[in-house]
Design an enzyme around this catalytic site. Structure first.
Site, PDB file in Angstrom:
ATOM      1  N   SER A 153       0.928  -1.296  -0.006  1.00 57.69           N
ATOM      2  CA  SER A 153      -0.303   0.000  -0.050  1.00 57.69           C
ATOM      3  C   SER A 153       0.948   1.463   0.004  1.00 57.69           C
ATOM      4  O   SER A 153       1.810   1.371  -0.826  1.00 57.69           O
ATOM      5  CB  SER A 153      -1.112  -0.012   1.278  1.00 57.69           C
ATOM      6  OG  SER A 153      -2.085   0.890   0.881  1.00 57.69           O
ATOM      7  N   MET A 154       0.687   2.188   0.894  1.00 60.40           N
ATOM      8  CA  MET A 154       1.617   3.287   0.817  1.00 60.40           C
ATOM      9  C   MET A 154       2.894   2.909   0.972  1.00 60.40           C
ATOM     10  O   MET A 154       3.948   3.545   0.444  1.00 60.40           O
ATOM     11  CB  MET A 154       1.313   4.079   2.131  1.00 60.40           C
ATOM     12  CG  MET A 154       2.110   5.292   2.203  1.00 60.40           C
ATOM     13  SD  MET A 154       1.942   6.182   4.101  1.00 60.40           S
ATOM     14  CE  MET A 154       3.245   5.304   4.955  1.00 60.40           C
TER      15      MET A 154
END
Length: 262
Positions: free
Chosen positions: A97-98
């Protein structure tokens, strides 16, 4: 190389030691996450792989450290510590994700520092050209909680943030900072990596489509692969996927060769 030559730092935390690692895998947590996100995954690797996690500021034992609301700044800190490791370290990088975008920006800086990255694994995240349209970091806590519920494998585990204001006060500032970092990130054009990239996605992830994940191939001059797992955004936390993910990474590391052309 020996494990004692790889000291932990404020940013880098050892999750799986190995007396003579062939590869050191460094894992970048998702938004709102910490090194603890990878403890279960780290245990699934066999001999020859040491695992470290990156601890972002503003959470757990770094709760008092000033938050960093820029993905490139997070990457800069991590890259500085990685470049201080001995030059014979065979380094691989994973991010979800991030953390996938931070991992990519870190790999750029490591390469620019004259070091090779054996392999980059980017999970549950569109390629860096993607720009988030949302502005959850500017909105109320309710919006952040709702988004965490939407992405969670177990939304009920997130609802406690509505019932326990004290817990929300501890957790949500880091979540808000991370959403700000993601929502304000803009990719700066540069040379593609020389590092092979594997993009990992799940079958029911509302944040990343197969086409978006496939665009990661444009960010390397080396080999690219795409792997799909069953589940939602946090597929990698599902018990049935943890070993399969570790095995997939291990197989890629066994054949990885920096700079190998497409």
């Amino acid at each position: 190389m020996s494990a004692h030559r790889l000291p932990g730092t404020t940013w880098l935390r050892e999750l799986r030691p190995d007396p003579a690692p062939e590869t050191v895998l460094v894992c970048f947590p998702p938004g709102g996450g910490s090194v603890g996100a990878y403890r279960q995954l780290a245990r699934r690797f066999g001999a020859g792989t040491a695992v470290f996690g990156v601890q972002y500021p503003g959470r757990q034992d770094r709760l008092g450290d000033p938050p960093v609301p820029a993905l490139t700044e997070l990457a800069g800190h991590a890259a500085t510590d990685l470049l201080a490791w001995p030059k014979d370290v065979r380094l691989a990088i994973f991010g979800h994700s991030m953390g996938a975008t931070v991992a990519y920006e870190t790999a750029r800086r490591v390469e620019a520092g004259g070091r090779e990255v054996t392999h980059l694994f980017v999970s549950g995240r569109p390629a860096p050209v993607h720009e988030e349209a949302g502005r959850l970091h500017e909105g109320p806590d309710e919006g952040l909680i709702a988004e965490l519920e939407r992405l969670s494998n177990d939304p009920a585990s997130v609802r406690i943030l509505r019932d326990e204001p004290g817990l929300a006060d501890l957790v949500l500032p880091a979540v808000r900072t991370d959403y700000r970092a993601v929502e304000t990130y803009r990719h700066q054009t540069g040379a593609p990596l020389r590092t092979p990239i594997t993009a990992l996605i799940s079958s029911s992830d509302p944040t990343t489509s197969t086409d978006q994940a496939g665009q990661w191939r444009d960010f390397t001059t080396a080999d690219f692969d795409l792997a799909t797992f069953e589940g939602g955004h946090f597929y990698l936390d599902l018990p049935e996927n943890i070993k399969a993910l570790a095995d997939s990474i291990t197989r890629a590391l066994a054949t990885a060769s920096p700079g190998h052309s497409k």
